[in-house]
Enzyme design. Structure first.
Site, PDB file in Angstrom:
ATOM      1  N   LYS A   1      -5.194   3.589   5.516  1.00 26.53           N
ATOM      2  CA  LYS A   1      -4.791   2.446   6.343  1.00 26.53           C
ATOM      3  C   LYS A   1      -4.008   2.871   7.577  1.00 26.53           C
ATOM      4  O   LYS A   1      -4.105   2.208   8.593  1.00 26.53           O
ATOM      5  CB  LYS A   1      -4.077   1.374   5.514  1.00 26.53           C
ATOM      6  CG  LYS A   1      -2.710   1.671   5.062  1.00 26.53           C
ATOM      7  CD  LYS A   1      -2.180   0.508   4.254  1.00 26.53           C
ATOM      8  CE  LYS A   1      -1.076   0.913   3.309  1.00 26.53           C
ATOM      9  NZ  LYS A   1      -0.144   1.956   3.718  1.00 26.53           N
TER      10      LYS A   1
ATOM     11  N   ARG B   1       5.320  -5.547   1.157  1.00 21.83           N
ATOM     12  CA  ARG B   1       4.850  -4.799  -0.002  1.00 21.83           C
ATOM     13  C   ARG B   1       5.383  -5.398  -1.298  1.00 21.83           C
ATOM     14  O   ARG B   1       5.240  -4.796  -2.361  1.00 21.83           O
ATOM     15  CB  ARG B   1       5.387  -3.376   0.119  1.00 21.83           C
ATOM     16  CG  ARG B   1       4.352  -2.324  -0.144  1.00 21.83           C
ATOM     17  CD  ARG B   1       4.566  -1.252   0.838  1.00 21.83           C
ATOM     18  NE  ARG B   1       4.335   0.055   0.364  1.00 21.83           N
ATOM     19  CZ  ARG B   1       4.098   1.050   1.221  1.00 21.83           C
ATOM     20  NH1 ARG B   1       4.034   0.819   2.510  1.00 21.83           N
ATOM     21  NH2 ARG B   1       3.923   2.244   0.762  1.00 21.83           N
TER      22      ARG B   1
ATOM     23  N   ARG C   1      -3.454  16.040   1.403  1.00 27.91           N
ATOM     24  CA  ARG C   1      -2.914  15.638   2.715  1.00 27.91           C
ATOM     25  C   ARG C   1      -1.725  16.515   3.119  1.00 27.91           C
ATOM     26  O   ARG C   1      -0.892  16.856   2.299  1.00 27.91           O
ATOM     27  CB  ARG C   1      -2.478  14.173   2.648  1.00 27.91           C
ATOM     28  CG  ARG C   1      -1.925  13.654   3.961  1.00 27.91           C
ATOM     29  CD  ARG C   1      -1.982  12.165   4.031  1.00 27.91           C
ATOM     30  NE  ARG C   1      -0.956  11.517   3.235  1.00 27.91           N
ATOM     31  CZ  ARG C   1      -0.838  10.190   3.132  1.00 27.91           C
ATOM     32  NH1 ARG C   1      -1.704   9.412   3.740  1.00 27.91           N
ATOM     33  NH2 ARG C   1       0.107   9.670   2.412  1.00 27.91           N
TER      34      ARG C   1
ATOM     35  N   ARG D   1       3.984  16.349   2.229  1.00 30.07           N
ATOM     36  CA  ARG D   1       5.093  15.411   2.034  1.00 30.07           C
ATOM     37  C   ARG D   1       5.539  15.471   0.578  1.00 30.07           C
ATOM     38  O   ARG D   1       4.701  15.585  -0.309  1.00 30.07           O
ATOM     39  CB  ARG D   1       4.625  13.976   2.335  1.00 30.07           C
ATOM     40  CG  ARG D   1       4.823  13.545   3.759  1.00 30.07           C
ATOM     41  CD  ARG D   1       4.070  12.278   4.087  1.00 30.07           C
ATOM     42  NE  ARG D   1       4.313  11.148   3.191  1.00 30.07           N
ATOM     43  CZ  ARG D   1       3.723   9.959   3.320  1.00 30.07           C
ATOM     44  NH1 ARG D   1       2.875   9.742   4.314  1.00 30.07           N
ATOM     45  NH2 ARG D   1       3.980   8.978   2.485  1.00 30.07           N
TER      46      ARG D   1
ATOM     47  N   ARG E   1       3.624   6.028  -6.974  1.00 26.35           N
ATOM     48  CA  ARG E   1       3.405   5.119  -5.828  1.00 26.35           C
ATOM     49  C   ARG E   1       2.300   4.121  -6.164  1.00 26.35           C
ATOM     50  O   ARG E   1       2.369   2.953  -5.772  1.00 26.35           O
ATOM     51  CB  ARG E   1       3.054   5.920  -4.572  1.00 26.35           C
ATOM     52  CG  ARG E   1       4.250   6.710  -4.043  1.00 26.35           C
ATOM     53  CD  ARG E   1       3.851   7.751  -3.035  1.00 26.35           C
ATOM     54  NE  ARG E   1       3.364   7.209  -1.779  1.00 26.35           N
ATOM     55  CZ  ARG E   1       2.720   7.927  -0.863  1.00 26.35           C
ATOM     56  NH1 ARG E   1       2.473   9.206  -1.068  1.00 26.35           N
ATOM     57  NH2 ARG E   1       2.329   7.364   0.252  1.00 26.35           N
TER      58      ARG E   1
HETATM   59  P1  AMP Z   1       3.741   4.726   3.249  1.00 20.98           P
HETATM   60  O1  AMP Z   1       3.712   5.778   4.283  1.00 20.98           O
HETATM   61  O2  AMP Z   1       3.375   3.376   3.795  1.00 20.98           O
HETATM   62  O3  AMP Z   1       2.938   5.089   2.021  1.00 20.98           O
HETATM   63  O4  AMP Z   1       5.265   4.579   2.772  1.00 20.98           O
HETATM   64  C1  AMP Z   1       5.965   5.702   2.254  1.00 20.98           C
HETATM   65  C2  AMP Z   1       7.186   5.216   1.483  1.00 20.98           C
HETATM   66  O5  AMP Z   1       8.051   4.465   2.352  1.00 20.98           O
HETATM   67  C3  AMP Z   1       6.896   4.286   0.321  1.00 20.98           C
HETATM   68  O6  AMP Z   1       6.548   4.986  -0.860  1.00 20.98           O
HETATM   69  C4  AMP Z   1       8.258   3.580   0.188  1.00 20.98           C
HETATM   70  O7  AMP Z   1       9.218   4.421  -0.426  1.00 20.98           O
HETATM   71  C5  AMP Z   1       8.669   3.406   1.651  1.00 20.98           C
HETATM   72  N1  AMP Z   1       8.152   2.125   2.196  1.00 20.98           N
HETATM   73  C6  AMP Z   1       7.251   1.968   3.205  1.00 20.98           C
HETATM   74  N2  AMP Z   1       7.018   0.659   3.455  1.00 20.98           N
HETATM   75  C7  AMP Z   1       7.797  -0.034   2.577  1.00 20.98           C
HETATM   76  C8  AMP Z   1       8.001  -1.416   2.318  1.00 20.98           C
HETATM   77  N3  AMP Z   1       7.358  -2.384   3.010  1.00 20.98           N
HETATM   78  N4  AMP Z   1       8.885  -1.752   1.341  1.00 20.98           N
HETATM   79  C9  AMP Z   1       9.561  -0.816   0.643  1.00 20.98           C
HETATM   80  N5  AMP Z   1       9.395   0.501   0.815  1.00 20.98           N
HETATM   81  C10 AMP Z   1       8.527   0.909   1.780  1.00 20.98           C
END
Ligand code: AMP
Length: 214
Positions: free
Chosen positions: A13, A88, A127, A160, A171
């Site tokens: 995404k 989320r 990744r 990461r 996750r």
């Molecule tokens: P992502 O890159 O979108 O997979 O986000 C990486 C991490 O950031 C997630 O595993 C959460 O720890 C945090 N995170 C990102 N967006 C949110 C959100 N809307 N609410 C809470 N935590 C978030």
């Protein structure tokens, strides 16, 4: 126009969001990217959210909504944004509806990218991410330079902490437990475009654009 892009971690995404935001002519607001920028810069917020992110858990709703609130108050967000990874959870969705409602702006569309868990694990554990500019690579399909550096900015490219298998599984659990109910709640309010996130980047992009009649 406020558009929401959903998809489990590793559904592609982030990549799709860049192209979609450009086509829509609105800024791309990815909460994960903003949090990671704070981690890199060692800010106070970065220190508060690191433990959650490292273990694949969601950052608390209040912290996340505060961050989004200040991003939405910037002038470029006045006409809309493409949200990538927000909301989320159900509380985040209610916060967003309240926030947009107050300023008479509404949600226009929701795109939900779907990818099976085994494909996600293969994608994410391969990744690699640039420590400086955040560009992403894949050990097999899109490797960084032979010395392990970023072809865009030359900085080191690493895995990461939250892209290792155990954390990816956590996750995915968080996605099922918190984000699924948020999507279900949205379905009662407006149409959700459920699309397959499998296939090449261009193919998925065509699917998304077609679903939004772009
Ligand atoms: P992502 O890159 O979108 O997979 O986000 C990486 C991490 O950031 C997630 O595993 C959460 O720890 C945090 N995170 C990102 N967006 C949110 C959100 N809307 N609410 C809470 N935590 C978030």
């Amino acid at each position: 126009m406020f558009v929401l892009l959903f998809g489990p971690p590793g559904s592609g995404k982030g990549t799709q969001a860049l192209a979609l935001a450009e086509r829509l002519g609105v800024p791309h607001v990815a909460t994960g990217d903003i949090f990671r920028k704070h981690l890199r810069e060692g800010t106070e917020l970065g220190r508060r959210v690191r433990a959650y992110m490292d273990r694949g858990a969601l950052v608390p709703d209040l912290v996340t909504c505060d961050l989004v609130g200040s991003r939405l108050s910037e002038p470029d967000a006045a006409r809309g944004v493409l949200f990538d990874g927000f909301p989320r959870s159900v509380p985040q969705l209610y916060w967003l509806i309240g926030h947009l409602g107050a300023s008479a702006r509404t949600l226009a569309a929701v795109v939900n990218l779907q990818v099976p868990d085994d494909a996600i694990l293969a994608r994410i554990t391969g990744r690699r991410t640039c420590t400086n500019c955040g560009a992403t690579y894949h050990t097999v399909s899109a490797p960084p330079l032979p010395d392990g550096s970023c072809s865009r900015c030359g900085a080191a490219v690493v895995q990461r902490k939250d892209d290792v298998e155990d954390v990816v599984r956590d996750r995915l659990v968080a996605y099922g437990a918190q984000t699924f109910p948020c999507l279900a709640e949205l379905r009662d309010r407006l149409p959700v475009h459920d699309l397959s996130g499998e296939g090449g980047i261009d193919e998925v992009q065509r699917r998304i654009f077609a679903s939004l009649a772009l």
